[in-house]
Scaffold this motif. Structure first.
Motif, PDB file in Angstrom:
ATOM      1  N   TYR A  50       1.251  -4.523  -3.371  1.00 46.27           N
ATOM      2  CA  TYR A  50       0.393  -4.502  -2.187  1.00 46.27           C
ATOM      3  C   TYR A  50       1.237  -4.574  -0.929  1.00 46.27           C
ATOM      4  CZ  TYR A  50      -3.323  -6.104  -5.388  1.00 46.27           C
ATOM      5  OH  TYR A  50      -4.209  -6.236  -6.406  1.00 46.27           O
ATOM      6  N   PHE A  51       2.095  -5.589  -0.877  1.00 40.52           N
ATOM      7  CA  PHE A  51       3.028  -5.730   0.241  1.00 40.52           C
ATOM      8  C   PHE A  51       4.365  -5.139  -0.199  1.00 40.52           C
ATOM      9  CE2 PHE A  51       6.401  -8.041   2.486  1.00 40.52           C
ATOM     10  CZ  PHE A  51       6.028  -7.759   3.790  1.00 40.52           C
ATOM     11  N   PRO A  52       4.887  -4.150   0.507  1.00 36.94           N
ATOM     12  CA  PRO A  52       6.090  -3.439   0.051  1.00 36.94           C
ATOM     13  C   PRO A  52       7.370  -4.250   0.248  1.00 36.94           C
ATOM     14  CG  PRO A  52       5.377  -2.573   2.164  1.00 36.94           C
ATOM     15  CD  PRO A  52       4.324  -3.564   1.744  1.00 36.94           C
ATOM     16  N   TRP A  53       7.447  -5.387  -0.460  1.00 29.08           N
ATOM     17  CA  TRP A  53       8.547  -6.325  -0.252  1.00 29.08           C
ATOM     18  C   TRP A  53       9.893  -5.793  -0.732  1.00 29.08           C
ATOM     19  CZ3 TRP A  53      11.073  -8.487  -4.566  1.00 29.08           C
ATOM     20  CH2 TRP A  53      10.424  -8.331  -5.804  1.00 29.08           C
ATOM     21  N   THR A  54       9.875  -4.794  -1.613  1.00 28.04           N
ATOM     22  CA  THR A  54      11.132  -4.219  -2.107  1.00 28.04           C
ATOM     23  C   THR A  54      11.686  -3.133  -1.183  1.00 28.04           C
ATOM     24  OG1 THR A  54       9.771  -2.753  -3.482  1.00 28.04           O
ATOM     25  CG2 THR A  54      10.688  -4.730  -4.530  1.00 28.04           C
ATOM     26  N   ALA A  55      10.902  -2.727  -0.168  1.00 29.18           N
ATOM     27  CA  ALA A  55      11.324  -1.645   0.723  1.00 29.18           C
ATOM     28  C   ALA A  55      12.139  -2.191   1.889  1.00 29.18           C
ATOM     29  CB  ALA A  55      10.103  -0.873   1.229  1.00 29.18           C
ATOM     30  N   VAL A  56      13.258  -2.825   1.568  1.00 32.61           N
ATOM     31  CA  VAL A  56      14.157  -3.388   2.574  1.00 32.61           C
ATOM     32  C   VAL A  56      15.586  -3.049   2.170  1.00 32.61           C
ATOM     33  CG1 VAL A  56      12.614  -5.277   3.189  1.00 32.61           C
ATOM     34  CG2 VAL A  56      14.291  -5.604   1.359  1.00 32.61           C
ATOM     35  N   ILE A 146      -9.603 -14.810 -15.010  1.00 30.72           N
ATOM     36  CA  ILE A 146      -8.350 -14.344 -14.430  1.00 30.72           C
ATOM     37  C   ILE A 146      -8.579 -12.921 -13.925  1.00 30.72           C
ATOM     38  CG2 ILE A 146      -5.911 -13.835 -14.828  1.00 30.72           C
ATOM     39  CD1 ILE A 146      -6.049 -15.782 -17.223  1.00 30.72           C
ATOM     40  N   THR A 147      -8.160 -12.639 -12.712  1.00 29.16           N
ATOM     41  CA  THR A 147      -8.270 -11.290 -12.174  1.00 29.16           C
ATOM     42  C   THR A 147      -6.880 -10.676 -12.020  1.00 29.16           C
ATOM     43  OG1 THR A 147      -8.219 -12.046  -9.877  1.00 29.16           O
ATOM     44  CG2 THR A 147     -10.381 -11.883 -10.947  1.00 29.16           C
ATOM     45  N   SER A 148      -6.868  -9.384 -11.802  1.00 28.60           N
ATOM     46  CA  SER A 148      -5.633  -8.669 -11.499  1.00 28.60           C
ATOM     47  C   SER A 148      -6.023  -7.360 -10.825  1.00 28.60           C
ATOM     48  CB  SER A 148      -4.821  -8.401 -12.779  1.00 28.60           C
ATOM     49  OG  SER A 148      -3.531  -7.908 -12.464  1.00 28.60           O
ATOM     50  N   ALA A 149      -5.040  -6.568 -10.475  1.00 30.06           N
ATOM     51  CA  ALA A 149      -5.298  -5.263  -9.875  1.00 30.06           C
ATOM     52  C   ALA A 149      -4.023  -4.439  -9.954  1.00 30.06           C
ATOM     53  CB  ALA A 149      -5.745  -5.402  -8.414  1.00 30.06           C
ATOM     54  N   ALA A 150      -4.186  -3.127  -9.917  1.00 24.36           N
ATOM     55  CA  ALA A 150      -3.037  -2.226  -9.905  1.00 24.36           C
ATOM     56  C   ALA A 150      -3.461  -0.909  -9.277  1.00 24.36           C
ATOM     57  CB  ALA A 150      -2.499  -1.987 -11.317  1.00 24.36           C
ATOM     58  N   PHE A 151      -2.517  -0.280  -8.595  1.00 26.43           N
ATOM     59  CA  PHE A 151      -2.801   1.026  -8.021  1.00 26.43           C
ATOM     60  C   PHE A 151      -3.043   2.047  -9.136  1.00 26.43           C
ATOM     61  CE2 PHE A 151      -0.065  -0.763  -4.525  1.00 26.43           C
ATOM     62  CZ  PHE A 151      -1.100  -0.921  -3.625  1.00 26.43           C
ATOM     63  N   SER A 172     -10.659  -0.189  -4.743  1.00 26.57           N
ATOM     64  CA  SER A 172     -10.602  -0.402  -3.296  1.00 26.57           C
ATOM     65  C   SER A 172      -9.642   0.582  -2.655  1.00 26.57           C
ATOM     66  CB  SER A 172     -10.136  -1.835  -2.992  1.00 26.57           C
ATOM     67  OG  SER A 172     -10.992  -2.782  -3.577  1.00 26.57           O
ATOM     68  N   ARG A 173      -9.953   0.980  -1.428  1.00 29.32           N
ATOM     69  CA  ARG A 173      -9.089   1.848  -0.634  1.00 29.32           C
ATOM     70  C   ARG A 173      -8.306   0.954   0.328  1.00 29.32           C
ATOM     71  NH1 ARG A 173     -10.830   7.273  -0.149  1.00 29.32           N
ATOM     72  NH2 ARG A 173     -10.307   7.292   2.069  1.00 29.32           N
ATOM     73  N   ILE A 174      -6.992   0.903   0.173  1.00 29.11           N
ATOM     74  CA  ILE A 174      -6.188   0.027   1.019  1.00 29.11           C
ATOM     75  C   ILE A 174      -4.961   0.759   1.545  1.00 29.11           C
ATOM     76  CG2 ILE A 174      -6.936  -2.004  -0.299  1.00 29.11           C
ATOM     77  CD1 ILE A 174      -4.172  -2.101  -1.526  1.00 29.11           C
ATOM     78  N   LYS A 175      -4.419   0.217   2.630  1.00 27.62           N
ATOM     79  CA  LYS A 175      -3.159   0.713   3.167  1.00 27.62           C
ATOM     80  C   LYS A 175      -2.022   0.112   2.341  1.00 27.62           C
ATOM     81  CE  LYS A 175      -0.063   0.195   7.112  1.00 27.62           C
ATOM     82  NZ  LYS A 175       0.122  -0.456   8.419  1.00 27.62           N
ATOM     83  N   ARG A 176      -1.123   0.960   1.865  1.00 23.97           N
ATOM     84  CA  ARG A 176       0.006   0.485   1.073  1.00 23.97           C
ATOM     85  C   ARG A 176       1.267   0.467   1.919  1.00 23.97           C
ATOM     86  NH1 ARG A 176       1.009   2.980  -4.789  1.00 23.97           N
ATOM     87  NH2 ARG A 176       0.664   4.902  -3.600  1.00 23.97           N
ATOM     88  N   ARG A 177       1.752   1.615   2.309  1.00 26.27           N
ATOM     89  CA  ARG A 177       2.854   1.714   3.253  1.00 26.27           C
ATOM     90  C   ARG A 177       2.332   2.348   4.528  1.00 26.27           C
ATOM     91  NH1 ARG A 177       6.994   4.105  -1.266  1.00 26.27           N
ATOM     92  NH2 ARG A 177       5.098   5.311  -1.685  1.00 26.27           N
ATOM     93  N   GLU A 178       3.138   2.371   5.559  1.00 31.18           N
ATOM     94  CA  GLU A 178       2.690   2.849   6.863  1.00 31.18           C
ATOM     95  C   GLU A 178       2.075   4.240   6.745  1.00 31.18           C
ATOM     96  OE1 GLU A 178       1.547   2.427  10.576  1.00 31.18           O
ATOM     97  OE2 GLU A 178       2.655   0.886   9.472  1.00 31.18           O
ATOM     98  N   GLY A 179       0.773   4.332   7.122  1.00 25.01           N
ATOM     99  CA  GLY A 179       0.081   5.615   7.107  1.00 25.01           C
ATOM    100  C   GLY A 179      -0.306   6.107   5.730  1.00 25.01           C
ATOM    101  N   GLU A 180      -0.177   5.280   4.689  1.00 32.39           N
ATOM    102  CA  GLU A 180      -0.414   5.727   3.317  1.00 32.39           C
ATOM    103  C   GLU A 180      -1.635   5.027   2.713  1.00 32.39           C
ATOM    104  OE1 GLU A 180       1.760   5.591  -1.094  1.00 32.39           O
ATOM    105  OE2 GLU A 180       2.813   4.851   0.685  1.00 32.39           O
ATOM    106  N   LEU A 181      -2.593   5.805   2.231  1.00 32.94           N
ATOM    107  CA  LEU A 181      -3.750   5.288   1.530  1.00 32.94           C
ATOM    108  C   LEU A 181      -3.424   5.143   0.051  1.00 32.94           C
ATOM    109  CD1 LEU A 181      -6.848   4.655   1.286  1.00 32.94           C
ATOM    110  CD2 LEU A 181      -7.145   7.127   0.880  1.00 32.94           C
ATOM    111  N   ALA A 182      -3.880   4.037  -0.553  1.00 33.39           N
ATOM    112  CA  ALA A 182      -3.723   3.846  -1.993  1.00 33.39           C
ATOM    113  C   ALA A 182      -5.039   3.350  -2.574  1.00 33.39           C
ATOM    114  CB  ALA A 182      -2.604   2.852  -2.286  1.00 33.39           C
ATOM    115  N   LEU A 183      -5.348   3.788  -3.792  1.00 31.87           N
ATOM    116  CA  LEU A 183      -6.544   3.364  -4.504  1.00 31.87           C
ATOM    117  C   LEU A 183      -6.161   2.263  -5.489  1.00 31.87           C
ATOM    118  CD1 LEU A 183      -8.214   6.831  -5.178  1.00 31.87           C
ATOM    119  CD2 LEU A 183      -8.573   5.255  -3.260  1.00 31.87           C
ATOM    120  N   ASN A 184      -6.814   1.120  -5.345  1.00 34.29           N
ATOM    121  CA  ASN A 184      -6.428  -0.074  -6.086  1.00 34.29           C
ATOM    122  C   ASN A 184      -7.542  -0.469  -7.061  1.00 34.29           C
ATOM    123  OD1 ASN A 184      -4.400  -2.123  -6.410  1.00 34.29           O
ATOM    124  ND2 ASN A 184      -5.790  -3.564  -5.434  1.00 34.29           N
TER     125      ASN A 184
END
Length: 217
Positions: A50-56, A146-151, A172-184
């Motif tokens: 969800y949060f692109p923590w590896t994109a650094v 217990i819940t979970s989710a994945a793109f 759900s329709r969410i923003k993943r990276r800048e300007g990018e829609l992802a279905l979760n």
């Protein structure tokens, strides 16, 4: 004199599932976890989180990973906690498995999340570590759901959830990276639907953690 485990009971949590272990994230294990993250988790063009923590930049990933886990340790409370455990294979840290919950003494639910080093993916380890975590939560820590989710473009994670018994809920329709829609894809697991497999699970240190998350006071 109190020990560090007395002060933070998740340090003493230990789950054994055959050659796999789940252990509370001490500073020593956080250092090993950072090394596993630096070795690679996913293709650079993909983003399973969800949060692109590896994109650094590579030199920031370890510091960010350690800082995140330190911050969650500092704010841990029954009303809002992240219980993250190091995943070890034959004594080597290879990933992380956790659950996040809010108002847990009332809701008795939380969302699982995990990652596994690329070197260890595609070998069934993701399913085993999720089953071990769900057994810990249902059998020892008082979870009732217990819940979970994945793109939708992360079929490996969705396959693990199906094998463990999670049922799909909403997309759900969410923003993943800048300007990018992802279905979760949302997912939910109950004790009756839990597919345990045949791997025996041994747990120590759970009693103190139950009290720490607001149960059995």
């Amino acid at each position: 004199m109190r020990t560090l485990t007395d002060l933070f009971p998740p340090f003493g949590l230990h789950v054994v599932a055959g050659p796999l272990e789940l252990r509370g994230l001490t500073d020593e294990l956080i250092a090993e976890l950072c090394h596993a993250a630096e070795a690679g988790i996913h293709d650079p063009d993909a983003m399973p989180f969800y949060f692109p923590w590896t994109a650094v930049p590579a030199d920031q990933l370890a510091r960010n990973t350690a800082a995140y886990h330190w911050s969650k340790r500092a704010t841990f409370a029954p009303e809002d906690f992240c219980l993250d455990l190091a995943v070890l294979l034959d004594g080597r840290v290879i990933g992380c498995q956790g659950v996040a919950a809010q108002h847990f003494p009332v809701t008795r639910t939380g969302e699982t999340g995990s990652w596994l080093g690329r070197e260890f993916q595609g070998r069934g380890i993701g399913t085993q570590m999720r089953r071990a975590m769900c057994a810990l939560l249902f059998d020892h820590l008082g979870f009732e759901e217990i819940t979970s989710a994945a793109f939708l473009d992360n079929p490996a994670s969705l396959a693990v959830s199906r094998k463990v018994g999670y049922r799909p809920t909403t997309v759900s329709r969410i923003k993943r990276r800048e300007g990018e829609l992802a279905l979760n894809q949302g997912l939910v697991l109950t004790p009756d639907d839990f597919v345990r497999g045949d791997l025996a699970i041994e747990v120590t240190g759970a009693e103190a953690v139950r009290a720490f998350i607001g149960l059995d006071s």
